[in-house]
Write a protein that holds these residues in place. Structure first.
Motif, PDB file in Angstrom:
ATOM      1  N   MET A  43       4.206   3.539   7.346  1.00 49.61           N
ATOM      2  CA  MET A  43       5.617   3.280   7.631  1.00 49.61           C
ATOM      3  C   MET A  43       6.445   4.257   6.820  1.00 49.61           C
ATOM      4  N   LEU A  44       7.383   4.908   7.475  1.00 48.15           N
ATOM      5  CA  LEU A  44       8.296   5.841   6.815  1.00 48.15           C
ATOM      6  C   LEU A  44       9.672   5.186   6.770  1.00 48.15           C
ATOM      7  N   TRP A  45      10.135   4.875   5.569  1.00 46.31           N
ATOM      8  CA  TRP A  45      11.429   4.219   5.374  1.00 46.31           C
ATOM      9  C   TRP A  45      12.493   5.303   5.273  1.00 46.31           C
ATOM     10  N   GLY A  46      13.445   5.291   6.245  1.00 47.06           N
ATOM     11  CA  GLY A  46      14.359   6.409   6.408  1.00 47.06           C
ATOM     12  C   GLY A  46      15.680   6.305   5.686  1.00 47.06           C
ATOM     13  N   ARG A  63      12.480  -6.579  -1.672  1.00 44.92           N
ATOM     14  CA  ARG A  63      11.029  -6.464  -1.558  1.00 44.92           C
ATOM     15  C   ARG A  63      10.357  -7.835  -1.389  1.00 44.92           C
ATOM     16  N   SER A  64      11.018  -8.908  -1.805  1.00 46.64           N
ATOM     17  CA  SER A  64      10.412 -10.242  -1.785  1.00 46.64           C
ATOM     18  C   SER A  64      10.592 -10.987  -0.463  1.00 46.64           C
ATOM     19  N   SER A  76       3.396  -9.075   5.095  1.00 52.03           N
ATOM     20  CA  SER A  76       2.174  -8.664   5.789  1.00 52.03           C
ATOM     21  C   SER A  76       2.206  -7.181   6.145  1.00 52.03           C
ATOM     22  N   LEU A  77       3.397  -6.652   6.467  1.00 52.98           N
ATOM     23  CA  LEU A  77       3.524  -5.219   6.725  1.00 52.98           C
ATOM     24  C   LEU A  77       3.249  -4.422   5.458  1.00 52.98           C
ATOM     25  N   LEU A  78       3.750  -4.897   4.336  1.00 55.14           N
ATOM     26  CA  LEU A  78       3.518  -4.206   3.069  1.00 55.14           C
ATOM     27  C   LEU A  78       2.034  -4.137   2.735  1.00 55.14           C
ATOM     28  N   GLY A  79       1.296  -5.208   3.049  1.00 54.89           N
ATOM     29  CA  GLY A  79      -0.067  -5.347   2.558  1.00 54.89           C
ATOM     30  C   GLY A  79      -1.123  -4.584   3.310  1.00 54.89           C
ATOM     31  N   SER A  80      -0.819  -4.100   4.523  1.00 48.18           N
ATOM     32  CA  SER A  80      -1.877  -3.467   5.306  1.00 48.18           C
ATOM     33  C   SER A  80      -1.468  -2.140   5.935  1.00 48.18           C
ATOM     34  N   THR A  81      -0.288  -1.643   5.592  1.00 54.80           N
ATOM     35  CA  THR A  81       0.212  -0.371   6.120  1.00 54.80           C
ATOM     36  C   THR A  81       0.667   0.486   4.952  1.00 54.80           C
ATOM     37  N   HIS A  82       0.340   1.761   4.963  1.00 52.93           N
ATOM     38  CA  HIS A  82       0.799   2.655   3.897  1.00 52.93           C
ATOM     39  C   HIS A  82       2.302   2.875   4.039  1.00 52.93           C
ATOM     40  N   HIS A  83       2.978   3.113   2.896  1.00 53.04           N
ATOM     41  CA  HIS A  83       4.441   3.223   2.908  1.00 53.04           C
ATOM     42  C   HIS A  83       4.904   4.445   2.123  1.00 53.04           C
ATOM     43  N   TYR A  84       5.854   5.174   2.729  1.00 47.98           N
ATOM     44  CA  TYR A  84       6.546   6.294   2.103  1.00 47.98           C
ATOM     45  C   TYR A  84       8.042   6.074   2.326  1.00 47.98           C
ATOM     46  N   VAL A 104       0.850  -1.185   0.000  1.00 48.23           N
ATOM     47  CA  VAL A 104       0.000   0.000   0.000  1.00 48.23           C
ATOM     48  C   VAL A 104       0.885   1.234   0.000  1.00 48.23           C
ATOM     49  N   GLY A 105       0.732   2.095  -0.996  1.00 49.36           N
ATOM     50  CA  GLY A 105       1.519   3.315  -1.089  1.00 49.36           C
ATOM     51  C   GLY A 105       0.815   4.491  -0.432  1.00 49.36           C
ATOM     52  N   TYR A 106       0.901   5.654  -1.057  1.00 55.38           N
ATOM     53  CA  TYR A 106       0.370   6.869  -0.446  1.00 55.38           C
ATOM     54  C   TYR A 106      -1.149   6.795  -0.292  1.00 55.38           C
ATOM     55  N   SER A 107      -1.639   7.588   0.645  1.00 56.39           N
ATOM     56  CA  SER A 107      -3.075   7.726   0.870  1.00 56.39           C
ATOM     57  C   SER A 107      -3.451   9.191   0.823  1.00 56.39           C
TER      58      SER A 107
END
Length: 445
Positions: A171-174, A199-200, A206-214, A35-38
């Protein structure tokens, strides 16, 4: 003439072999969905297949699967690493959604929940919603044959489930989210391989699939160690970064500079690679962020009404030690930027950084105004390091915040619009609390 006819067993064998080969040709999910930006009327979704395929995502408001919507279909291709960037554009503000992935019109079975949310239209209506984001940096995923011939550098991958368990809104990837290596630097194929491999990771999904990521980047997602504006593959690196991450937009051609909002907070993503002069360049006026990026940042900060203005970049900003790639090594530009923030009387500025493979907080007291804080959160899964001995006695260091094991942090923003509060909590790999700090927006004016 004698005619020899194949036996029924022969036909069965040929048919079975044919069906088996067809089954192996079906495209599978390589990584994601992510999930990307919202925003209020659009959410970006991401998925990667292992070969060419047609991908779409069906989504619906939580609890109402009878009213499903669909993204447009995307055909994944080798030249773009079989990545599908999809957009949920039939959404309403302030809603929670569930979704499912289809590859070649077949629903993909995924054993963990898939969710996203839209941001709330709170302005002129209510107090801004509370929210939580997680942050971490320095994510190294081992790959035999490409790692250095010594003890594995990456470990503690269970940290991603610990982050998911805290239920952050995003999640903010720093930075240093992916570690490009010698085999990757010089080709687009190498970069795509490294990003795909990282990424694989199964424990990440599971974190990728239900939390937005920047995300921001630092030297290891950009190029070689300590790489700068001279890196010969910088344009390709920018293309690959944008392909794999879901930020809402970019200010400059090439550079990853940008901004996004969550509730009433604003995040300013700075690129410390694209414009950066080499560390060894003998020029006291050498660039770190560069004039164009600093002008944009100061304009954007001045225009922002956010009570908390998070400036996110790789290297430490407030730490005055001239070590490694701290901003203090570029002292002329650093002094100019910090002075400009002070002179413009910009409230609510906080720095979020990574890079150092340990966590700490540095505080710069400023006469006549509030102090500037730099929260360094590192590492997620890479090796750990300690500060240099001289750094341990710096007056800017909050010594109670030093963490020299793998960790992550959550930032909670809450409270009424006229009195917003921030709570910062740092956790170890298993999600055990290590320390916490609290600030109020009214104290950052």
């Amino acid at each position: 003439m004698t005619h020899l006819y194949p036996s029924p067993k022969y036909f069965f064998t040929v048919l079975a072999a044919g069906l088996l080969s067809v089954s192996f040709a079906f495209a599978q999910l390589q990584s994601g969905p992510m999930v990307g930006y919202s925003d209020m009327l659009e959410v970006m979704l991401w998925a990667q297949t292992d070969r060419p395929a047609q991908v779409k995502i069906m989504y619906w408001e939580a609890g109402n699967p009878a009213q499903k919507k669909s993204t447009d279909k995307v055909l994944t291709q080798k030249q773009s690493a079989y990545v599908a960037r999809l957009f949920a554009d039939q959404v309403r503000p302030g809603q929670k959604y569930e979704y499912e992935v289809y590859i070649d019109n077949k629903k993909v079975f995924i054993k963990y929940p898939l969710r996203f949310q839209t941001q709330t239209l709170w302005q002129w209506r209510t107090d801004p919603p509370p929210f939580r984001f997680a942050i971490g940096s320095c994510n190294y995923i081992n790959e035999e044959g490409y790692d250095r011939p010594s003890r594995a550098y990456g470990d503690g991958y269970e940290i991603f489930q610990s982050i998911a368990d805290k239920k952050p809104d995003f999640m903010l990837w720093g930075g240093d989210n992916t570690y490009l290596r010698e085999a990757d630097w010089n080709t687009r194929s190498g970069m795509l391989h490294r990003y795909t491999h990282t990424r694989s990771l199964p424990r990440l999904q599971s974190l990728l699939g239900s939390t937005h990521h920047y995300a921001i980047w630092d030297d290891h997602d950009y190029g070689t160690d300590d790489s700068d504006r001279s890196f010969w593959m910088k344009n390709t690196a920018a293309e690959v970064f944008r392909l794999f991450w879901g930020n809402p937009g970019y200010v400059f051609e090439g550079a990853t500079t940008g901004t996004f909002f969550w509730s009433d907070a604003q995040f300013f993503i700075l690129d410390n690679r694209w414009f950066k002069a080499p560390n060894k360049l003998a020029d006291p006026l050498r660039d770190y962020f560069g004039d164009a990026q600093i002008r944009w940042l100061l304009d954007a900060l001045t225009s922002s009404k956010a009570p908390f203005k998070f400036i996110v970049t790789g290297g430490q900003i407030i730490n005055p030690a001239r070590v490694l790639e701290n901003y203090a090594n570029y002292s002329t530009e650093r002094d100019r930027l910090l002075a400009a923030i002070t002179e413009a009387r910009i409230p609510g500025v906080l720095f979020l950084t990574g890079d150092r493979h340990h966590t700490s907080v540095h505080r710069l007291d400023r006469p006549g105004t509030y102090p500037l804080y730099d929260f360094t959160i590192s590492p997620l899964t890479s090796g750990t390091t300690k500060p240099f001995p001289d750094e341990l006695t710096l007056p800017t260091l909050d010594s109670g915040t030093l963490v020299t094991e793998r960790n992550f942090a959550t930032f909670d923003v809450s409270g009424p619009q006229n009195d917003r509060a921030l709570k910062v909590t740092v956790y170890d790999v298993k999600g055990k609390e290590l320390w916490t700090r609290q600030l109020r927006a009214n104290d950052l004016k």
